[in-house]
Design an enzyme around this catalytic site. Sequence first.
Site, PDB file in Angstrom:
ATOM      1  N   GLY A 187       0.815  -1.207   0.000  1.00 16.86           N
ATOM      2  CA  GLY A 187       0.000   0.000   0.000  1.00 16.86           C
ATOM      3  C   GLY A 187       0.851   1.261   0.000  1.00 16.86           C
ATOM      4  NE  ARG A 206       6.398  -2.244   4.622  1.00 19.85           N
ATOM      5  CZ  ARG A 206       5.989  -2.885   5.707  1.00 19.85           C
ATOM      6  NH1 ARG A 206       4.853  -3.539   5.684  1.00 19.85           N
ATOM      7  NH2 ARG A 206       6.681  -2.850   6.820  1.00 19.85           N
ATOM      8  NE  ARG A 214      -2.563  12.152  -7.885  1.00 18.20           N
ATOM      9  CZ  ARG A 214      -3.656  12.698  -7.365  1.00 18.20           C
ATOM     10  NH1 ARG A 214      -3.999  12.479  -6.116  1.00 18.20           N
ATOM     11  NH2 ARG A 214      -4.429  13.447  -8.103  1.00 18.20           N
ATOM     12  NE  ARG A 234      -4.139  -5.658  -0.215  1.00 17.98           N
ATOM     13  CZ  ARG A 234      -3.651  -4.925   0.796  1.00 17.98           C
ATOM     14  NH1 ARG A 234      -2.567  -4.176   0.622  1.00 17.98           N
ATOM     15  NH2 ARG A 234      -4.219  -4.944   1.989  1.00 17.98           N
ATOM     16  CB  SER A 288      -1.143  -5.224   7.210  1.00 24.06           C
ATOM     17  OG  SER A 288      -1.758  -3.973   7.077  1.00 24.06           O
ATOM     18  CD  GLU A 326      -5.951  -1.532   0.119  1.00 26.33           C
ATOM     19  OE1 GLU A 326      -5.760  -2.622   0.715  1.00 26.33           O
ATOM     20  OE2 GLU A 326      -5.876  -0.442   0.700  1.00 26.33           O
ATOM     21  CB  SER A 374      -1.138  -5.497  11.155  1.00 30.57           C
ATOM     22  OG  SER A 374      -2.399  -4.988  10.752  1.00 30.57           O
ATOM     23  CG  ASP A 375      -5.194  -4.483  13.288  1.00 27.41           C
ATOM     24  OD1 ASP A 375      -4.448  -4.304  12.301  1.00 27.41           O
ATOM     25  OD2 ASP A 375      -6.423  -4.312  13.247  1.00 27.41           O
ATOM     26  NE  ARG A 420       4.063  -2.240  12.426  1.00 25.83           N
ATOM     27  CZ  ARG A 420       3.646  -1.789  13.608  1.00 25.83           C
ATOM     28  NH1 ARG A 420       2.662  -2.387  14.234  1.00 25.83           N
ATOM     29  NH2 ARG A 420       4.198  -0.731  14.163  1.00 25.83           N
TER      30      ARG A 420
HETATM   31  N1  HPA Z   1      -9.301  -2.684   8.826  1.00 24.18           N
HETATM   32  C1  HPA Z   1      -9.039  -2.507   7.539  1.00 24.18           C
HETATM   33  N2  HPA Z   1      -7.846  -2.696   7.016  1.00 24.18           N
HETATM   34  C2  HPA Z   1      -6.853  -3.085   7.828  1.00 24.18           C
HETATM   35  C3  HPA Z   1      -7.058  -3.300   9.173  1.00 24.18           C
HETATM   36  C4  HPA Z   1      -8.359  -3.084   9.693  1.00 24.18           C
HETATM   37  O1  HPA Z   1      -8.604  -3.244  10.896  1.00 24.18           O
HETATM   38  N3  HPA Z   1      -5.865  -3.678   9.718  1.00 24.18           N
HETATM   39  C5  HPA Z   1      -4.971  -3.707   8.714  1.00 24.18           C
HETATM   40  N4  HPA Z   1      -5.562  -3.352   7.557  1.00 24.18           N
END
Ligand code: HPA
Length: 235
Positions: A21, A25, A44, A88, A91, A182, A204-205, A218
């Site tokens: 994204g 990166r 951009r 792609r 995360s 995406e 990631s969460d 990470r």
């Molecule tokens: N929501 C949407 N996209 C994400 C999230 C999320 O909690 N964590 C990482 N990408």
Amino acid sequence: MATPHINAQPGDFAETVLMPGDPLRAKMIAETFLEDAKLVTTVRNVFGYTGTYQGKRLSVMAHGMGIPSASIYTTELIKDYGVKNIIRIGSCGAVTPDIKLRELFVAMGASTDSKVNRMRFNDHDYAAIADYGLLRAVVDTAAEQGKPVTVGNVFSADLFYGVQPNMLEVLDKMQVKVIEMELAGIYSVAAQYGARAVGILTVSDIIPTGEATSAEERQTTFRDMMEVALAAAIK
Ligand code: HPA
């Protein structure tokens, strides 16, 4: 022959493009993993690079955040620059603690609350799916490298903040275990313009508990994902 969002020359992109994204990166991936990486587009500050990996030509370029941004870049790459394969690397957030932080998740399909696929598909429900060959290359590569992956349906959400309160339960019940922003767009753009796409995500969460990976974790998971993506990209 630039497009509105890419100022590369014809032939500047390899047939396969790895897409994170974040533009920084993309720069880091080019500098760390590619040989002879050249910056080919800068519009951009969405940087794109082409170099080689183990002797094979490979590009990396960011797609930004959300379906609209990712759709613009993937459409122009495929339609105007002849790109054939989009991988792609991103995360995702897990909708249930059954999915563990740092897990690698391969998106076989992408459900969504976006209307883009209904706009494309006479208002019907299009099943946005990964290309089977690329999906298989990613899953086989992960197995060869001894890295466990979960393969399944993801949810490409338009809202990062303010997801409907009962949505996590609905997703969990329907076996859609992670949210990103995406792939439902990228998979349909690939279908529409005749390319192949797959998404590899690191968790990631954990959305319901708020648990998140540390910066150090990470880095490690990112490296795991990159090793799979790079090896699959040149298969
Ligand atoms: N929501 C949407 N996209 C994400 C999230 C999320 O909690 N964590 C990482 N990408």
